[in-house]
Scaffold this motif. Structure first.
Motif, PDB file in Angstrom:
ATOM      1  N   GLU A 197      81.697  51.156 -83.909  1.00 38.17           N
ATOM      2  CA  GLU A 197      80.853  51.191 -85.117  1.00 38.17           C
ATOM      3  C   GLU A 197      79.881  50.017 -85.209  1.00 38.17           C
ATOM      4  OE1 GLU A 197      83.782  51.498 -88.318  1.00 38.17           O
ATOM      5  OE2 GLU A 197      83.585  53.681 -88.257  1.00 38.17           O
ATOM      6  N   LYS A 198      79.733  49.236 -84.132  1.00 40.86           N
ATOM      7  CA  LYS A 198      78.875  48.049 -84.180  1.00 40.86           C
ATOM      8  C   LYS A 198      77.814  48.034 -83.083  1.00 40.86           C
ATOM      9  CE  LYS A 198      82.244  45.255 -86.516  1.00 40.86           C
ATOM     10  NZ  LYS A 198      83.453  44.521 -86.345  1.00 40.86           N
ATOM     11  N   ASN A 199      77.660  49.152 -82.362  1.00 42.73           N
ATOM     12  CA  ASN A 199      76.680  49.231 -81.298  1.00 42.73           C
ATOM     13  C   ASN A 199      76.249  50.694 -81.171  1.00 42.73           C
ATOM     14  OD1 ASN A 199      75.549  49.436 -78.527  1.00 42.73           O
ATOM     15  ND2 ASN A 199      76.252  47.320 -78.341  1.00 42.73           N
ATOM     16  N   TYR A 200      74.947  50.920 -81.097  1.00 42.72           N
ATOM     17  CA  TYR A 200      74.446  52.291 -80.995  1.00 42.72           C
ATOM     18  C   TYR A 200      74.950  53.014 -79.749  1.00 42.72           C
ATOM     19  CZ  TYR A 200      71.320  52.269 -85.003  1.00 42.72           C
ATOM     20  OH  TYR A 200      70.807  52.256 -86.280  1.00 42.72           O
ATOM     21  N   GLU A 217      88.355  53.722 -80.053  1.00 39.35           N
ATOM     22  CA  GLU A 217      88.755  53.656 -81.461  1.00 39.35           C
ATOM     23  C   GLU A 217      89.700  52.487 -81.728  1.00 39.35           C
ATOM     24  OE1 GLU A 217      90.216  57.630 -82.055  1.00 39.35           O
ATOM     25  OE2 GLU A 217      88.187  58.470 -81.965  1.00 39.35           O
ATOM     26  N   MET A 218      90.441  52.053 -80.700  1.00 37.73           N
ATOM     27  CA  MET A 218      91.305  50.875 -80.845  1.00 37.73           C
ATOM     28  C   MET A 218      90.467  49.608 -80.977  1.00 37.73           C
ATOM     29  SD  MET A 218      94.395  51.976 -78.216  1.00 37.73           S
ATOM     30  CE  MET A 218      94.498  50.353 -77.559  1.00 37.73           C
ATOM     31  N   ASN A 219      89.202  49.685 -80.586  1.00 36.70           N
ATOM     32  CA  ASN A 219      88.222  48.622 -80.754  1.00 36.70           C
ATOM     33  C   ASN A 219      88.582  47.322 -80.030  1.00 36.70           C
ATOM     34  OD1 ASN A 219      85.734  47.718 -81.621  1.00 36.70           O
ATOM     35  ND2 ASN A 219      86.521  46.966 -83.571  1.00 36.70           N
ATOM     36  N   PRO A 237      72.096  40.618 -81.848  1.00 37.55           N
ATOM     37  CA  PRO A 237      73.052  41.712 -82.009  1.00 37.55           C
ATOM     38  C   PRO A 237      72.341  43.062 -82.024  1.00 37.55           C
ATOM     39  CG  PRO A 237      72.579  40.780 -84.155  1.00 37.55           C
ATOM     40  CD  PRO A 237      71.810  39.964 -83.138  1.00 37.55           C
ATOM     41  N   CYS A 238      73.129  44.113 -81.844  1.00 36.77           N
ATOM     42  CA  CYS A 238      72.605  45.471 -81.904  1.00 36.77           C
ATOM     43  C   CYS A 238      72.020  45.715 -83.297  1.00 36.77           C
ATOM     44  CB  CYS A 238      73.727  46.468 -81.623  1.00 36.77           C
ATOM     45  SG  CYS A 238      73.213  48.198 -81.695  1.00 36.77           S
ATOM     46  N   CYS A 256      77.965  52.775 -78.572  1.00 37.36           N
ATOM     47  CA  CYS A 256      79.412  52.934 -78.679  1.00 37.36           C
ATOM     48  C   CYS A 256      79.760  53.977 -79.739  1.00 37.36           C
ATOM     49  CB  CYS A 256      80.061  51.603 -79.059  1.00 37.36           C
ATOM     50  SG  CYS A 256      79.907  50.372 -77.756  1.00 37.36           S
ATOM     51  N   PRO A 257      80.983  54.502 -79.655  1.00 37.98           N
ATOM     52  CA  PRO A 257      81.420  55.438 -80.694  1.00 37.98           C
ATOM     53  C   PRO A 257      81.477  54.755 -82.053  1.00 37.98           C
ATOM     54  CG  PRO A 257      82.835  55.594 -78.769  1.00 37.98           C
ATOM     55  CD  PRO A 257      81.960  54.386 -78.571  1.00 37.98           C
ATOM     56  N   PRO A 258      81.272  55.485 -83.083  1.00 36.01           N
ATOM     57  CA  PRO A 258      80.913  56.899 -83.106  1.00 36.01           C
ATOM     58  C   PRO A 258      79.410  57.145 -82.977  1.00 36.01           C
ATOM     59  CG  PRO A 258      81.332  56.155 -85.337  1.00 36.01           C
ATOM     60  CD  PRO A 258      81.607  54.977 -84.425  1.00 36.01           C
ATOM     61  N   ALA A 259      78.579  56.094 -83.020  1.00 36.00           N
ATOM     62  CA  ALA A 259      77.121  56.260 -83.024  1.00 36.00           C
ATOM     63  C   ALA A 259      76.578  56.930 -81.760  1.00 36.00           C
ATOM     64  CB  ALA A 259      76.436  54.904 -83.221  1.00 36.00           C
ATOM     65  N   CYS A 260      77.249  56.769 -80.632  1.00 28.82           N
ATOM     66  CA  CYS A 260      76.740  57.337 -79.373  1.00 28.82           C
ATOM     67  C   CYS A 260      76.970  58.835 -79.267  1.00 28.82           C
ATOM     68  CB  CYS A 260      77.378  56.637 -78.177  1.00 28.82           C
ATOM     69  SG  CYS A 260      79.146  56.944 -77.988  1.00 28.82           S
TER      70      CYS A 260
END
Length: 180
Positions: free
Chosen positions: A45-48, A37-39, A126-127, A50-54
Motif C-alpha cells: 500500500e506504499k508503492n504503485y 500482504e505480510m508487508n 518516496p513513491c 506493489c499490491p494492492p496498487a499494482c
C-alpha cells in the motif's frame, strides 16, 4: 538477430546469468501474494508497483501473458551477512539499476516490454502514492517478481541458474518482450 543483441547487452552490463525463455515456461503461484500482504518489505500500500496498487495477481499475469518471450536476468554477489538487510538492499538496488540500464539500452529494439524486478519500483523516493499523487512514471514502473507470484526457484531450475549460493546472494529480474 534481436535475441542475440539482447543477450549481448545483458553480458556487456555484467549480469552473471541471462537467458531468453518462452513465457509459457514460467510457473506462478497466486498464494505468494500473501507474502506481499505480510508487508515484510514495508511497501504494501506504499508503492504503485506493489499490491494492492499494482493490481491483482491475475491482472499482472494477464499482462505477462501478452508476451511470448522473457529475458531472465540474474546477478550473484558476495555478501558478508545474508541477513543484513542494509547490505542486501544495496545489492538488490544495484541489480535493479543494471536491469533499468539494459531496458534503456534496448528500448528502441524491443519497443513493447514489461519488466519484473527484484523488489519494488524505486524510480521515485518516496513513491508518489505516499503523498496521494499520481505515479510520475506510469510506463516505467516495475512490479517485483513476488507481486507477479512467480516461482523464482523453479525459474532458476528451468534456466539452469543457481538459486541458493553460499556466501553470496542471487537476485533475479525478468523482461517480458515479443508481444503476442
Amino acid at each position: 538477430m534481436q535475441e542475440e543483441k539482447i543477450l549481448e547487452a545483458a553480458e556487456n552490463l555484467g549480469f552473471t546469468n541471462y537467458k531468453i525463455i518462452d513465457t509459457q515456461a514460467i510457473e506462478y503461484d497466486g498464494s505468494f501474494r500473501g507474502f506481499c500482504e505480510m508487508n515484510y518489505c514495508g511497501n504494501y500500500e506504499k508503492n504503485y508497483s506493489c499490491p494492492p496498487a499494482c493490481g491483482t495477481f491475475e491482472e499482472l499475469k494477464e499482462k505477462a501473458d501478452k508476451f511470448k518471450k522473457a529475458l531472465v536476468l540474474q546477478t550473484i554477489t558476495m555478501v558478508h551477512d545474508i541477513n543484513d538487510d542494509s547490505e542486501t538492499r544495496l545489492i538488490k538496488k544495484h541489480h535493479n539499476q543494471l536491469t533499468r540500464a539494459l531496458i534503456s539500452e534496448l528500448e528502441e529494439e524491443i519497443q513493447e516490454y514489461l519488466p519484473a524486478m527484484a523488489g519494488p519500483c524505486q524510480l521515485c523516493t518516496p513513491c508518489a502514492i505516499r503523498e496521494g499523487k499520481e505515479c510520475v512514471f506510469p510506463n516505467k514502473k516495475a512490479s517485483c517478481l513476488s507481486a507477479f507470484c512467480i516461482q523464482v526457484n523453479k525459474l532458476a531450475e528451468y534456466c539452469g541458474f543457481p538459486y541458493y549460493c553460499d556466501g553470496k546472494v542471487a537476485f533475479f529480474s525478468l523482461l517480458f518482450f515479443d508481444r503476442k
